[in-house]
Design an enzyme around this catalytic site. Structure first.
Site, PDB file in Angstrom:
ATOM      1  N   LYS A  13       0.828  -1.215   0.000  1.00 22.29           N
ATOM      2  CA  LYS A  13       0.000   0.000   0.000  1.00 22.29           C
ATOM      3  C   LYS A  13       0.862   1.264   0.000  1.00 22.29           C
ATOM      4  O   LYS A  13       0.585   2.202  -0.744  1.00 22.29           O
ATOM      5  CB  LYS A  13      -0.918   0.036   1.231  1.00 22.29           C
ATOM      6  CG  LYS A  13      -1.890  -1.124   1.327  1.00 22.29           C
ATOM      7  CD  LYS A  13      -2.892  -0.927   2.455  1.00 22.29           C
ATOM      8  CE  LYS A  13      -2.280  -0.846   3.833  1.00 22.29           C
ATOM      9  NZ  LYS A  13      -1.605  -2.082   4.296  1.00 22.29           N
ATOM     10  N   ARG A  88      -9.317   0.966   8.927  1.00 23.89           N
ATOM     11  CA  ARG A  88      -8.815  -0.364   9.240  1.00 23.89           C
ATOM     12  C   ARG A  88      -9.880  -1.222   9.918  1.00 23.89           C
ATOM     13  O   ARG A  88      -9.632  -2.376  10.230  1.00 23.89           O
ATOM     14  CB  ARG A  88      -7.620  -0.248  10.170  1.00 23.89           C
ATOM     15  CG  ARG A  88      -6.327  -0.745   9.517  1.00 23.89           C
ATOM     16  CD  ARG A  88      -5.245  -0.567  10.537  1.00 23.89           C
ATOM     17  NE  ARG A  88      -4.027  -1.257  10.268  1.00 23.89           N
ATOM     18  CZ  ARG A  88      -2.985  -0.693   9.652  1.00 23.89           C
ATOM     19  NH1 ARG A  88      -3.067   0.500   9.158  1.00 23.89           N
ATOM     20  NH2 ARG A  88      -1.874  -1.373   9.525  1.00 23.89           N
ATOM     21  N   ARG A 128      11.483  -6.541   5.476  1.00 25.68           N
ATOM     22  CA  ARG A 128      11.352  -5.150   5.902  1.00 25.68           C
ATOM     23  C   ARG A 128      11.932  -4.978   7.318  1.00 25.68           C
ATOM     24  O   ARG A 128      12.531  -3.947   7.633  1.00 25.68           O
ATOM     25  CB  ARG A 128       9.880  -4.732   5.859  1.00 25.68           C
ATOM     26  CG  ARG A 128       9.686  -3.247   6.086  1.00 25.68           C
ATOM     27  CD  ARG A 128       8.320  -2.801   5.645  1.00 25.68           C
ATOM     28  NE  ARG A 128       7.305  -3.110   6.632  1.00 25.68           N
ATOM     29  CZ  ARG A 128       6.005  -2.884   6.456  1.00 25.68           C
ATOM     30  NH1 ARG A 128       5.575  -2.358   5.323  1.00 25.68           N
ATOM     31  NH2 ARG A 128       5.133  -3.177   7.385  1.00 25.68           N
ATOM     32  N   ARG A 134      11.710  -1.931  11.694  1.00 24.52           N
ATOM     33  CA  ARG A 134      10.458  -1.522  12.342  1.00 24.52           C
ATOM     34  C   ARG A 134      10.171  -2.412  13.544  1.00 24.52           C
ATOM     35  O   ARG A 134      10.299  -3.624  13.467  1.00 24.52           O
ATOM     36  CB  ARG A 134       9.296  -1.599  11.333  1.00 24.52           C
ATOM     37  CG  ARG A 134       9.060  -0.280  10.635  1.00 24.52           C
ATOM     38  CD  ARG A 134       7.957  -0.390   9.615  1.00 24.52           C
ATOM     39  NE  ARG A 134       6.663  -0.778  10.159  1.00 24.52           N
ATOM     40  CZ  ARG A 134       5.524  -0.576   9.528  1.00 24.52           C
ATOM     41  NH1 ARG A 134       5.517   0.028   8.348  1.00 24.52           N
ATOM     42  NH2 ARG A 134       4.393  -0.960  10.049  1.00 24.52           N
ATOM     43  N   ARG A 145      -0.347  -9.001  13.613  1.00 20.33           N
ATOM     44  CA  ARG A 145      -0.854  -7.972  12.706  1.00 20.33           C
ATOM     45  C   ARG A 145      -1.669  -8.600  11.571  1.00 20.33           C
ATOM     46  O   ARG A 145      -2.674  -8.042  11.131  1.00 20.33           O
ATOM     47  CB  ARG A 145       0.303  -7.145  12.138  1.00 20.33           C
ATOM     48  CG  ARG A 145       0.838  -6.165  13.171  1.00 20.33           C
ATOM     49  CD  ARG A 145       2.179  -5.615  12.793  1.00 20.33           C
ATOM     50  NE  ARG A 145       2.128  -4.753  11.637  1.00 20.33           N
ATOM     51  CZ  ARG A 145       3.110  -4.643  10.752  1.00 20.33           C
ATOM     52  NH1 ARG A 145       4.199  -5.348  10.869  1.00 20.33           N
ATOM     53  NH2 ARG A 145       2.986  -3.810   9.750  1.00 20.33           N
TER      54      ARG A 145
HETATM   55  P1  AMP Z   1       0.906   0.636   9.085  1.00 22.15           P
HETATM   56  O1  AMP Z   1       2.161   1.385   8.811  1.00 22.15           O
HETATM   57  O2  AMP Z   1      -0.269   1.161   8.314  1.00 22.15           O
HETATM   58  O3  AMP Z   1       1.059  -0.850   8.969  1.00 22.15           O
HETATM   59  O4  AMP Z   1       0.533   0.928  10.619  1.00 22.15           O
HETATM   60  C1  AMP Z   1       1.411   0.561  11.670  1.00 22.15           C
HETATM   61  C2  AMP Z   1       0.625   0.466  12.969  1.00 22.15           C
HETATM   62  O5  AMP Z   1       0.020   1.727  13.277  1.00 22.15           O
HETATM   63  C3  AMP Z   1      -0.521  -0.521  12.971  1.00 22.15           C
HETATM   64  O6  AMP Z   1      -0.118  -1.841  13.239  1.00 22.15           O
HETATM   65  C4  AMP Z   1      -1.406   0.046  14.081  1.00 22.15           C
HETATM   66  O7  AMP Z   1      -0.868  -0.236  15.358  1.00 22.15           O
HETATM   67  C5  AMP Z   1      -1.271   1.536  13.847  1.00 22.15           C
HETATM   68  N1  AMP Z   1      -2.294   2.035  12.885  1.00 22.15           N
HETATM   69  C6  AMP Z   1      -2.074   2.563  11.643  1.00 22.15           C
HETATM   70  N2  AMP Z   1      -3.220   2.924  11.057  1.00 22.15           N
HETATM   71  C7  AMP Z   1      -4.214   2.604  11.940  1.00 22.15           C
HETATM   72  C8  AMP Z   1      -5.628   2.714  11.913  1.00 22.15           C
HETATM   73  N3  AMP Z   1      -6.285   3.200  10.849  1.00 22.15           N
HETATM   74  N4  AMP Z   1      -6.313   2.273  13.020  1.00 22.15           N
HETATM   75  C9  AMP Z   1      -5.682   1.797  14.106  1.00 22.15           C
HETATM   76  N5  AMP Z   1      -4.352   1.651  14.180  1.00 22.15           N
HETATM   77  C10 AMP Z   1      -3.608   2.050  13.118  1.00 22.15           C
END
Ligand code: AMP
Length: 187
Positions: A13, A88, A128, A134, A145
């Protein structure tokens, strides 16, 4: 154009979102990036989000909704935007629809689902973890996740399908191949 990118963590994404930014000239709004920046800066919001992020859990809806609402109001997002990592869960999707209506903005045009098999997702997230370090790309957190994605985010496919907005794109192949598929799918 207002686009939502859907897909498991590691489905591409962020990368494909950047390519859309360059092509369409509209900003990408990534709640994950915004949260990581808040954690790095040690803000109050970052402190609230950190534990959930490191455990691979979703951060509270109010927090991410607040981030998106503030960002959508900025001038560069008025002509359109690409959402990466939000919504999400169904609650966030409903709030997003209501938010756009309330702000007098057009509704989401397309939800692009980047489809990638679980084994490939796990392989990518491991890579990654090595490359970017990360905190949430560790073995047990990765597994969690993916579970959270399947339980909470996957139902959004049906949500956008019901609105006739869902397009599914195979998220494997070269970055350019995937990008061409996305462009074809969004028309
Ligand atoms: P991402 O980089 O989008 O994978 O997001 C990393 C982490 O941020 C996720 O595993 C969640 O802990 C948090 N996060 C990101 N976007 C959301 C969202 N829309 N709702 C809740 N938690 C989020």
């Amino acid at each position: 154009m207002r686009i939502v990118l859907l897909g498991a963590p590691g489905s591409g994404k962020g990368t494909q979102g950047e390519k859309l930014v360059a092509k369409l000239g509209i900003p990408k709004i990534s709640t994950g990036d915004a949260l990581r920046a808040a954690v790095a800066a040690g803000t109050e919001l970052g402190l609230l989000a950190k534990a959930a992020m490191n455990a691979g859990k979703l951060v509270a809806n109010e927090i991410v909704i607040g981030i998106v609402e503030e960002r959508l109001e900025q001038a560069d997002a008025k002509p359109g935007f690409i959402l990466d990592g939000f919504p999400r869960n169904t609650e966030q999707a409903k709030v997003l629809d209501a938010m756009l209506l309330r702000h007098g903005q057009p509704a989401i045009d397309k939800a692009v689902h980047l489809q990638v098999e679980d084994e490939e997702i796990i392989r990518r997230l491991h890579l990654r973890a090595i490359k970017e370090g990360r905190h949430d790309d560790k073995e047990d957190v990765i597994r969690h996740r993916i579970e959270v994605y399947n339980a909470e985010t996957h139902p959004l496919l049906a949500y956008y399908e019901a609105q006739h907005k869902l397009v599914t794109v195979q998220g494997v192949g070269s970055l350019d191949e995937i990008f061409e598929r996305i462009l074809g799918a969004i028309g």
